[in-house]
Motif scaffolding. Structure first.
Motif, PDB file in Angstrom:
ATOM      1  N   PRO B 126       0.808  -1.233   0.000  1.00 55.10           N
ATOM      2  CA  PRO B 126       0.000   0.000   0.000  1.00 55.10           C
ATOM      3  C   PRO B 126       0.842   1.285   0.000  1.00 55.10           C
ATOM      4  O   PRO B 126       0.579   2.203  -0.790  1.00 55.10           O
ATOM      5  N   ALA B 127       1.855   1.369   0.856  1.00 59.89           N
ATOM      6  CA  ALA B 127       2.682   2.581   0.857  1.00 59.89           C
ATOM      7  C   ALA B 127       3.429   2.726  -0.461  1.00 59.89           C
ATOM      8  O   ALA B 127       3.566   3.834  -0.992  1.00 59.89           O
ATOM      9  N   LEU B 128       3.900   1.604  -0.993  1.00 65.36           N
ATOM     10  CA  LEU B 128       4.583   1.669  -2.286  1.00 65.36           C
ATOM     11  C   LEU B 128       3.638   2.202  -3.363  1.00 65.36           C
ATOM     12  O   LEU B 128       4.029   3.039  -4.184  1.00 65.36           O
ATOM     13  N   MET B 129       2.398   1.715  -3.362  1.00 63.07           N
ATOM     14  CA  MET B 129       1.425   2.170  -4.358  1.00 63.07           C
ATOM     15  C   MET B 129       1.141   3.673  -4.195  1.00 63.07           C
ATOM     16  O   MET B 129       0.950   4.388  -5.175  1.00 63.07           O
ATOM     17  N   GLN B 130       1.128   4.139  -2.957  1.00 66.73           N
ATOM     18  CA  GLN B 130       0.939   5.579  -2.726  1.00 66.73           C
ATOM     19  C   GLN B 130       2.152   6.358  -3.227  1.00 66.73           C
ATOM     20  O   GLN B 130       2.019   7.423  -3.820  1.00 66.73           O
ATOM     21  N   CYS B 131       3.333   5.826  -2.981  1.00 65.32           N
ATOM     22  CA  CYS B 131       4.561   6.470  -3.445  1.00 65.32           C
ATOM     23  C   CYS B 131       4.545   6.605  -4.965  1.00 65.32           C
ATOM     24  O   CYS B 131       4.932   7.632  -5.516  1.00 65.32           O
ATOM     25  N   LEU B 132       4.061   5.553  -5.648  1.00 62.84           N
ATOM     26  CA  LEU B 132       4.008   5.537  -7.121  1.00 62.84           C
ATOM     27  C   LEU B 132       2.806   6.295  -7.677  1.00 62.84           C
ATOM     28  O   LEU B 132       2.660   6.411  -8.887  1.00 62.84           O
ATOM     29  N   ASP B 133       1.927   6.767  -6.808  1.00 60.52           N
ATOM     30  CA  ASP B 133       0.661   7.392  -7.215  1.00 60.52           C
ATOM     31  C   ASP B 133      -0.166   6.439  -8.084  1.00 60.52           C
ATOM     32  O   ASP B 133      -0.715   6.823  -9.125  1.00 60.52           O
ATOM     33  N   ALA B 156      -7.595   1.233   9.602  1.00 62.92           N
ATOM     34  CA  ALA B 156      -7.138  -0.153   9.506  1.00 62.92           C
ATOM     35  C   ALA B 156      -8.266  -1.044   8.967  1.00 62.92           C
ATOM     36  O   ALA B 156      -9.368  -1.067   9.529  1.00 62.92           O
ATOM     37  N   TYR B 157      -7.997  -1.749   7.884  1.00 58.64           N
ATOM     38  CA  TYR B 157      -8.934  -2.684   7.239  1.00 58.64           C
ATOM     39  C   TYR B 157     -10.178  -2.007   6.672  1.00 58.64           C
ATOM     40  O   TYR B 157     -11.114  -2.692   6.248  1.00 58.64           O
ATOM     41  N   VAL B 158     -10.231  -0.696   6.653  1.00 61.08           N
ATOM     42  CA  VAL B 158     -11.369   0.023   6.058  1.00 61.08           C
ATOM     43  C   VAL B 158     -10.854   0.801   4.851  1.00 61.08           C
ATOM     44  O   VAL B 158      -9.954   1.639   4.977  1.00 61.08           O
ATOM     45  N   THR B 159     -11.417   0.466   3.685  1.00 57.68           N
ATOM     46  CA  THR B 159     -10.976   1.117   2.451  1.00 57.68           C
ATOM     47  C   THR B 159     -12.190   1.616   1.674  1.00 57.68           C
ATOM     48  O   THR B 159     -13.341   1.383   2.079  1.00 57.68           O
ATOM     49  N   LEU B 160     -11.932   2.276   0.554  1.00 57.62           N
ATOM     50  CA  LEU B 160     -13.029   2.775  -0.280  1.00 57.62           C
ATOM     51  C   LEU B 160     -13.636   1.682  -1.168  1.00 57.62           C
ATOM     52  O   LEU B 160     -14.555   1.961  -1.928  1.00 57.62           O
ATOM     53  N   ARG B 161     -13.148   0.448  -1.058  1.00 57.64           N
ATOM     54  CA  ARG B 161     -13.773  -0.649  -1.801  1.00 57.64           C
ATOM     55  C   ARG B 161     -15.150  -0.929  -1.224  1.00 57.64           C
ATOM     56  O   ARG B 161     -15.293  -1.124  -0.013  1.00 57.64           O
ATOM     57  N   GLU B 162     -16.171  -0.965  -2.081  1.00 61.09           N
ATOM     58  CA  GLU B 162     -17.524  -1.311  -1.627  1.00 61.09           C
ATOM     59  C   GLU B 162     -17.611  -2.824  -1.439  1.00 61.09           C
ATOM     60  O   GLU B 162     -16.871  -3.586  -2.055  1.00 61.09           O
ATOM     61  N   ASP B 163     -18.561  -3.266  -0.608  1.00 64.90           N
ATOM     62  CA  ASP B 163     -18.678  -4.698  -0.309  1.00 64.90           C
ATOM     63  C   ASP B 163     -18.855  -5.566  -1.556  1.00 64.90           C
ATOM     64  O   ASP B 163     -18.356  -6.679  -1.614  1.00 64.90           O
ATOM     65  N   GLY B 164     -19.554  -5.051  -2.550  1.00 66.22           N
ATOM     66  CA  GLY B 164     -19.811  -5.866  -3.744  1.00 66.22           C
ATOM     67  C   GLY B 164     -18.713  -5.790  -4.789  1.00 66.22           C
ATOM     68  O   GLY B 164     -18.854  -6.363  -5.874  1.00 66.22           O
ATOM     69  N   GLU B 165     -17.625  -5.091  -4.465  1.00 61.73           N
ATOM     70  CA  GLU B 165     -16.569  -4.882  -5.460  1.00 61.73           C
ATOM     71  C   GLU B 165     -15.375  -5.809  -5.229  1.00 61.73           C
ATOM     72  O   GLU B 165     -15.094  -6.203  -4.104  1.00 61.73           O
ATOM     73  N   ILE B 166     -14.658  -6.048  -6.326  1.00 61.97           N
ATOM     74  CA  ILE B 166     -13.414  -6.816  -6.282  1.00 61.97           C
ATOM     75  C   ILE B 166     -12.314  -5.947  -6.877  1.00 61.97           C
ATOM     76  O   ILE B 166     -12.502  -5.360  -7.951  1.00 61.97           O
ATOM     77  N   LEU B 167     -11.189  -5.853  -6.187  1.00 59.38           N
ATOM     78  CA  LEU B 167     -10.040  -5.125  -6.734  1.00 59.38           C
ATOM     79  C   LEU B 167      -9.400  -6.006  -7.799  1.00 59.38           C
ATOM     80  O   LEU B 167      -8.966  -7.122  -7.506  1.00 59.38           O
ATOM     81  N   SER B 218       1.012   4.209  11.079  1.00 60.46           N
ATOM     82  CA  SER B 218      -0.285   4.819  11.333  1.00 60.46           C
ATOM     83  C   SER B 218      -1.300   3.708  11.092  1.00 60.46           C
ATOM     84  O   SER B 218      -0.909   2.576  10.782  1.00 60.46           O
ATOM     85  N   ASP B 219      -2.590   3.970  11.235  1.00 57.84           N
ATOM     86  CA  ASP B 219      -3.551   2.900  10.928  1.00 57.84           C
ATOM     87  C   ASP B 219      -3.794   2.794   9.420  1.00 57.84           C
ATOM     88  O   ASP B 219      -4.557   1.939   8.972  1.00 57.84           O
ATOM     89  N   VAL B 220      -3.152   3.654   8.658  1.00 53.90           N
ATOM     90  CA  VAL B 220      -3.182   3.588   7.193  1.00 53.90           C
ATOM     91  C   VAL B 220      -1.755   3.841   6.691  1.00 53.90           C
ATOM     92  O   VAL B 220      -0.938   4.397   7.428  1.00 53.90           O
ATOM     93  N   PRO B 221      -1.469   3.460   5.428  1.00 57.80           N
ATOM     94  CA  PRO B 221      -0.173   3.869   4.879  1.00 57.80           C
ATOM     95  C   PRO B 221      -0.135   5.397   4.784  1.00 57.80           C
ATOM     96  O   PRO B 221      -1.170   6.030   4.608  1.00 57.80           O
ATOM     97  N   VAL B 222       1.074   5.957   4.913  1.00 56.90           N
ATOM     98  CA  VAL B 222       1.178   7.425   4.954  1.00 56.90           C
ATOM     99  C   VAL B 222       2.006   7.923   3.771  1.00 56.90           C
ATOM    100  O   VAL B 222       3.225   7.689   3.708  1.00 56.90           O
TER     101      VAL B 222
END
Lengths: 163, 284
Positions: B126-133, B156-167, B218-222
């Motif tokens: 996750p932090a790497l993905m944020q670093c890469l934008d 922590a463990y809460v993201t913008l993915r909706e319950d019916g979605e798959i990344l 933090s409770d999220v990547p920073v």
């Protein structure tokens, strides 16, 4: 919960197994197929004692459901060598004292087997990196690394002789 | 350790997986490599009546590179990331990061999709993905959308993915320049006490662009915009690096746990970021 019919090819032999989806692969191998070579150590995917080879990858079978392995091709320590016909890795572990109590050994050798398939002539550092998922509480690793390096040399010699 | 009973599903394609999520709602969860989820199920911290295994969905696998655009299917394993030479030459920070995740056996099955979608603050990608934008592509009953990695994590463990979605994939533009993923961990297989992802672009002697993101602080990547800004336009001298570290320390919020008290973690975060900046700059 309804059982599932699973097909596994283990050590070259096809098996039809009836298992609950929640059964872990290590339990199916040990208790349903009688393959007690892969051991249950930490049961939390840290120690590597349960390592098997599944579809050409080293896998910790305590962290795979048998249902996920449906259709897979699996090799356990039992499939690598036999009494009287040891695999070069097994010979090398004996020769170089790569074990004391032996509990981690099936996982070590099965993991080392895949490592040498991918990298037949590893450096010592590559062996240590490649074996990082297997813990030994007796030998301090030195002789395990020696054994794997010796087995690599032996396997390369055997391969050249066969060609 | 035997998990609670569940029904196992192996949908053949993405549409069938999304349909299964719709049919079973809160009772369903998708599984990729399973090396985060299965331990939780064995400890009975997660009870999942319907487990939906994504392994048969070929559309979720593979790495594609088009110019500087990289797209990585969610079911691509860490071992496959490490082995991909095209990715290693275009965005070598992926290989450097993946090699520091867990151990070989876990990297054979652990996937990039599971690593970023789970929302565990200890995960490295996750932090790497944020670093890469990077952007995360999410597929659901209403189609597909892309969410920025820098906005995806809520707690922590809460993201913008909706319950019916798959990344389904991650995507980013490779920027070139120098890179480093520096991680302090207590032992092989542990999560980071602190880790830093750094990308730096050099223009003659100055740093023209920098991106800094931190793991498990933090409770999220920073993603620390201020830390990157503190380096941009400078020649990366000691005072510039001090400013970047100070900016990063203002953005993190570690909590005490078995990896140490807050002061220790803040100390380690500073040390790790300094090492990451030095290595990234030496490669820029």
């Amino acid at each position: 919960m309804k059982k599932m019919q699973l097909t596994l090819t283990v050590n070259g032999e096809a098996h039809d197994v009836l298992a609950e989806p929640r059964e872990l692969l290590i339990h199916v191998l040990r208790e349903r197929l009688g393959l007690t070579g892969p051991h249950i150590g930490c049961e939390t995917s840290h120690c590597g004692a349960c390592t098997i080879d599944m579809n050409g990858r080293s896998v910790k079978s305590c962290t795979v459901f048998a249902a996920q392995a449906d259709g897979a091709t699996i090799t356990t320590i039992e499939g690598l060598g036999a009494p009287g016909a040891l695999h070069p890795l097994q010979e090398a572990f004996r020769e170089h004292h790569g074990l004391q109590c032996g509990f981690c050994t099936p996982g070590m050798i099965t993991r080392a087997y895949r490592l040498l398939q991918e990298n037949p002539s590893p450096t010592e550092a590559e062996v240590r990196m490649g074996m990082a998922g297997n813990l030994c509480r007796c030998t301090g690793y030195q002789n395990i690394v020696k054994a794997i390096l010796a087995a690599a040399t032996e396997m390369n010699t055997l391969k050249e002789a066969a060609e | 350790m035997i998990p609670a009973a569940f029904e196992y599903h192996r949908p053949p394609d993405l549409a069938a997986a999304i349909a299964a999520l719709r049919d079973y709602g809160d009772d369903a969860r998708v599984v990729a490599g399973g090396h985060s989820l299965i331990p939780m199920m064995k400890l009975r911290m997660a009870e999942i009546p319907h487990l939906i295994d994504l392994q048969a969905i070929t559309a979720l696998k593979g790495i594609s590179i088009d110019g500087s655009t990289v797209r990585i299917g969610a079911m691509t394993t860490q071992a496959e990331l490490i082995a991909h030479d095209g990715l290693a030459s275009l965005a070598p920070i992926l290989r450097e990061t993946a090699l520091q995740i867990a151990d070989p056996q876990v990297r054979y099955v652990g996937t990039i999709g599971g690593n970023v979608a789970n929302g565990d603050p200890g995960n490295d990608m996750p932090a790497l993905m944020q670093c890469l934008d990077a952007g995360f592509i999410l597929a659901g009953p209403d189609g597909e959308r892309t969410v920025s990695a820098r906005e995806f994590y809520q707690s922590a463990y809460v993201t913008l993915r909706e319950d019916g979605e798959i990344l389904t994939a991650v995507s980013f533009e490779a920027t070139g320049g120098g890179h480093a993923y520096e991680k302090q961990k207590r032992k092989i297989g542990d999560y980071a006490t602190a880790a830093a992802a750094v990308l730096m672009v050099k223009d003659k002697t100055a740093c023209s662009r920098a991106s800094v993101a931190m793991t498990n602080l933090s409770d999220v990547p920073v993603w620390s915009k201020a830390a990157g800004d503190a380096l941009a336009g400078t020649s990366c001298g000691p005072a510039d690096i001090d400013a970047a570290v100070a900016a990063m320390l203002a953005d993190i919020a570690p909590t005490a746990d078995n990896r140490g008290p807050v002061e220790f973690k803040r100390h380690v975060a500073g040390v790790i970021l300094r090492r990451a900046i030095a290595r990234a700059w030496s490669r820029a």
